[in-house]
Scaffold this motif. Structure first.
Motif, PDB file in Angstrom:
ATOM      1  N   LEU A   1       2.448 -41.731 -25.237  1.00 44.51           N
ATOM      2  CA  LEU A   1       1.964 -40.899 -24.149  1.00 44.51           C
ATOM      3  C   LEU A   1       2.826 -41.077 -22.902  1.00 44.51           C
ATOM      4  CD1 LEU A   1      -0.183 -38.896 -23.131  1.00 44.51           C
ATOM      5  CD2 LEU A   1      -1.591 -40.876 -22.506  1.00 44.51           C
ATOM      6  N   ALA A   2       3.202 -42.322 -22.627  1.00 42.30           N
ATOM      7  CA  ALA A   2       4.061 -42.591 -21.471  1.00 42.30           C
ATOM      8  C   ALA A   2       5.419 -41.894 -21.618  1.00 42.30           C
ATOM      9  CB  ALA A   2       4.253 -44.088 -21.299  1.00 42.30           C
ATOM     10  N   VAL A   3       5.989 -41.931 -22.823  1.00 41.73           N
ATOM     11  CA  VAL A   3       7.271 -41.271 -23.076  1.00 41.73           C
ATOM     12  C   VAL A   3       7.134 -39.754 -22.888  1.00 41.73           C
ATOM     13  CG1 VAL A   3       8.932 -40.689 -24.907  1.00 41.73           C
ATOM     14  CG2 VAL A   3       8.210 -43.059 -24.586  1.00 41.73           C
ATOM     15  N   LEU A   4       6.083 -39.191 -23.443  1.00 43.95           N
ATOM     16  CA  LEU A   4       5.854 -37.753 -23.306  1.00 43.95           C
ATOM     17  C   LEU A   4       5.684 -37.361 -21.842  1.00 43.95           C
ATOM     18  CD1 LEU A   4       3.468 -37.193 -26.328  1.00 43.95           C
ATOM     19  CD2 LEU A   4       5.820 -36.332 -26.097  1.00 43.95           C
TER      20      LEU A   4
ATOM     21  N   GLU B   1       0.181 -33.496 -27.751  1.00 43.33           N
ATOM     22  CA  GLU B   1       1.323 -33.752 -28.630  1.00 43.33           C
ATOM     23  C   GLU B   1       1.169 -35.026 -29.449  1.00 43.33           C
ATOM     24  OE1 GLU B   1       5.296 -33.162 -27.144  1.00 43.33           O
ATOM     25  OE2 GLU B   1       4.522 -31.871 -25.550  1.00 43.33           O
ATOM     26  N   LEU B   2       0.213 -35.870 -29.098  1.00 43.81           N
ATOM     27  CA  LEU B   2      -0.032 -37.082 -29.872  1.00 43.81           C
ATOM     28  C   LEU B   2      -0.668 -36.717 -31.205  1.00 43.81           C
ATOM     29  CD1 LEU B   2      -1.599 -39.342 -27.080  1.00 43.81           C
ATOM     30  CD2 LEU B   2       0.749 -39.413 -27.939  1.00 43.81           C
ATOM     31  N   SER B   3      -0.566 -37.630 -32.155  1.00 41.08           N
ATOM     32  CA  SER B   3      -1.235 -37.407 -33.437  1.00 41.08           C
ATOM     33  C   SER B   3      -2.745 -37.520 -33.226  1.00 41.08           C
ATOM     34  CB  SER B   3      -0.781 -38.445 -34.465  1.00 41.08           C
ATOM     35  OG  SER B   3      -1.332 -39.723 -34.152  1.00 41.08           O
TER      36      SER B   3
ATOM     37  N   GLU C   1      -2.659 -33.310 -20.168  1.00 40.19           N
ATOM     38  CA  GLU C   1      -3.311 -32.645 -21.300  1.00 40.19           C
ATOM     39  C   GLU C   1      -2.291 -32.117 -22.302  1.00 40.19           C
ATOM     40  OE1 GLU C   1      -5.948 -29.925 -19.320  1.00 40.19           O
ATOM     41  OE2 GLU C   1      -7.481 -31.484 -19.108  1.00 40.19           O
ATOM     42  N   ARG C   2      -1.167 -31.600 -21.811  1.00 41.70           N
ATOM     43  CA  ARG C   2      -0.107 -31.133 -22.727  1.00 41.70           C
ATOM     44  C   ARG C   2       0.463 -32.313 -23.514  1.00 41.70           C
ATOM     45  NH1 ARG C   2       1.442 -27.837 -18.413  1.00 41.70           N
ATOM     46  NH2 ARG C   2       3.028 -29.351 -17.819  1.00 41.70           N
ATOM     47  N   ALA C   3       0.735 -33.410 -22.827  1.00 40.09           N
ATOM     48  CA  ALA C   3       1.284 -34.596 -23.495  1.00 40.09           C
ATOM     49  C   ALA C   3       0.266 -35.172 -24.475  1.00 40.09           C
ATOM     50  CB  ALA C   3       1.678 -35.648 -22.458  1.00 40.09           C
TER      51      ALA C   3
ATOM     52  N   THR D   1      -5.919 -51.203 -35.066  1.00 39.38           N
ATOM     53  CA  THR D   1      -6.268 -50.318 -33.948  1.00 39.38           C
ATOM     54  C   THR D   1      -5.623 -50.783 -32.649  1.00 39.38           C
ATOM     55  OG1 THR D   1      -8.373 -51.469 -33.602  1.00 39.38           O
ATOM     56  CG2 THR D   1      -8.420 -49.469 -34.945  1.00 39.38           C
ATOM     57  N   ARG D   2      -5.475 -52.088 -32.474  1.00 36.89           N
ATOM     58  CA  ARG D   2      -4.767 -52.580 -31.290  1.00 36.89           C
ATOM     59  C   ARG D   2      -3.312 -52.087 -31.306  1.00 36.89           C
ATOM     60  NH1 ARG D   2      -6.826 -57.062 -28.220  1.00 36.89           N
ATOM     61  NH2 ARG D   2      -8.815 -57.768 -29.066  1.00 36.89           N
ATOM     62  N   SER D   3      -2.692 -52.180 -32.470  1.00 39.00           N
ATOM     63  CA  SER D   3      -1.314 -51.733 -32.618  1.00 39.00           C
ATOM     64  C   SER D   3      -1.214 -50.222 -32.406  1.00 39.00           C
ATOM     65  CB  SER D   3      -0.810 -52.110 -34.013  1.00 39.00           C
ATOM     66  OG  SER D   3       0.495 -51.641 -34.213  1.00 39.00           O
ATOM     67  N   LEU D   4      -2.131 -49.483 -32.997  1.00 43.00           N
ATOM     68  CA  LEU D   4      -2.146 -48.032 -32.835  1.00 43.00           C
ATOM     69  C   LEU D   4      -2.330 -47.659 -31.364  1.00 43.00           C
ATOM     70  CD1 LEU D   4      -2.193 -45.154 -34.007  1.00 43.00           C
ATOM     71  CD2 LEU D   4      -4.652 -45.460 -34.399  1.00 43.00           C
ATOM     72  N   LEU D   5      -3.240 -48.332 -30.660  1.00 41.38           N
ATOM     73  CA  LEU D   5      -3.470 -48.063 -29.242  1.00 41.38           C
ATOM     74  C   LEU D   5      -2.202 -48.336 -28.435  1.00 41.38           C
ATOM     75  CD1 LEU D   5      -5.323 -47.309 -26.890  1.00 41.38           C
ATOM     76  CD2 LEU D   5      -6.052 -49.711 -26.816  1.00 41.38           C
ATOM     77  N   SER D   6      -1.554 -49.436 -28.713  1.00 43.06           N
ATOM     78  CA  SER D   6      -0.326 -49.781 -27.998  1.00 43.06           C
ATOM     79  C   SER D   6       0.754 -48.724 -28.216  1.00 43.06           C
ATOM     80  CB  SER D   6       0.162 -51.146 -28.480  1.00 43.06           C
ATOM     81  OG  SER D   6       1.369 -51.481 -27.870  1.00 43.06           O
ATOM     82  N   ARG D   7       0.939 -48.311 -29.471  1.00 46.92           N
ATOM     83  CA  ARG D   7       1.938 -47.280 -29.763  1.00 46.92           C
ATOM     84  C   ARG D   7       1.540 -45.938 -29.149  1.00 46.92           C
ATOM     85  NH1 ARG D   7       1.261 -49.382 -34.858  1.00 46.92           N
ATOM     86  NH2 ARG D   7       0.424 -47.387 -35.609  1.00 46.92           N
ATOM     87  N   ALA D   8       0.253 -45.619 -29.170  1.00 44.32           N
ATOM     88  CA  ALA D   8      -0.220 -44.339 -28.624  1.00 44.32           C
ATOM     89  C   ALA D   8       0.015 -44.272 -27.120  1.00 44.32           C
ATOM     90  CB  ALA D   8      -1.698 -44.142 -28.951  1.00 44.32           C
ATOM     91  N   ILE D   9      -0.290 -45.350 -26.424  1.00 40.41           N
ATOM     92  CA  ILE D   9      -0.086 -45.371 -24.975  1.00 40.41           C
ATOM     93  C   ILE D   9       1.403 -45.302 -24.653  1.00 40.41           C
ATOM     94  CG2 ILE D   9      -0.302 -46.815 -22.912  1.00 40.41           C
ATOM     95  CD1 ILE D   9      -3.067 -47.637 -24.002  1.00 40.41           C
ATOM     96  N   ALA D  10       2.216 -46.005 -25.432  1.00 36.21           N
ATOM     97  CA  ALA D  10       3.666 -45.949 -25.223  1.00 36.21           C
ATOM     98  C   ALA D  10       4.185 -44.529 -25.466  1.00 36.21           C
ATOM     99  CB  ALA D  10       4.373 -46.943 -26.148  1.00 36.21           C
TER     100      ALA D  10
END
Length: 186
Positions: free
Chosen positions: A178-181, A134-136, A129-131, A167-176
């Protein structure tokens, strides 16, 4: 009316809606954000959405994925209403504490975690939830729509008023991201 008093079609529809409760609670909890989560219990909002959906079940005619999206849209509206309510009251969230030890939420968040992380329990839930916070806003929204509400890429694109490729690109970047966070918080 008790479930046993309903006709089989109503009972089946009620069960289909009840089967979505875990995903709906995860959607609500993540969508609430930290400040609103301190004031509202995700299970109360999810149960309210389910209760209202059961009353309006005859208006829904789609399949299970459409049902989840329909419930999440109803939850989105309810969350918006609760946010407006609390904004009008301007209460201090620092005095309120949310609950983050719910095993159903940990299981529902499984789409965002590996199975070994699911077993980590309450600390993992708080960490996610904290991570996630931190996402946009767009990153949080695309993950909620695609992974928690389980909308198709076309439906996510339509909802977010973007192209499917975007949206596919945004989802991919968002998951990446989130993984980094999540990695950084370990």
């Amino acid at each position: 009316m008790r479930m046993s008093d309903q006709d089989p079609k109503q009972r089946d529809e009620a069960q289909r809606i009840a089967d979505q409760m875990g995903a709906l609670r995860a959607y609500v909890r993540l969508r609430l954000g930290r400040a609103l989560r301190a004031r509202e219990d995700s299970i109360d909002i999810a149960q309210s959405v389910v209760r209202e959906a059961l009353a309006d079940a005859s208006r829904f005619t789609g399949g299970d994925d459409g049902l989840r999206a329909w419930l999440c849209k109803r939850a989105e509206n309810k969350i918006r209403d609760r946010g407006r309510f609390w904004a009008r009251l301007r209460r201090d969230t620092a005095k309120e504490v949310g609950q983050a030890d719910d095993p159903e939420l940990i299981e529902a968040y499984g789409t965002l975690m590996t199975p070994s992380r699911v077993a980590a329990g309450r600390e993992e839930l708080e960490r996610i939830e904290r991570a996630f916070a931190e996402l946009s806003e767009d990153q949080r929204r695309v993950i909620l729509l695609a992974r928690v509400a389980n909308l198709s890429h076309a439906e996510v694109a339509l909802t977010m008023d973007r192209t499917e490729v975007a949206t596919r690109s945004l989802l991919s970047r968002a998951i990446a991201r989130l993984a980094v966070l999540l990695e950084e918080s370990e």
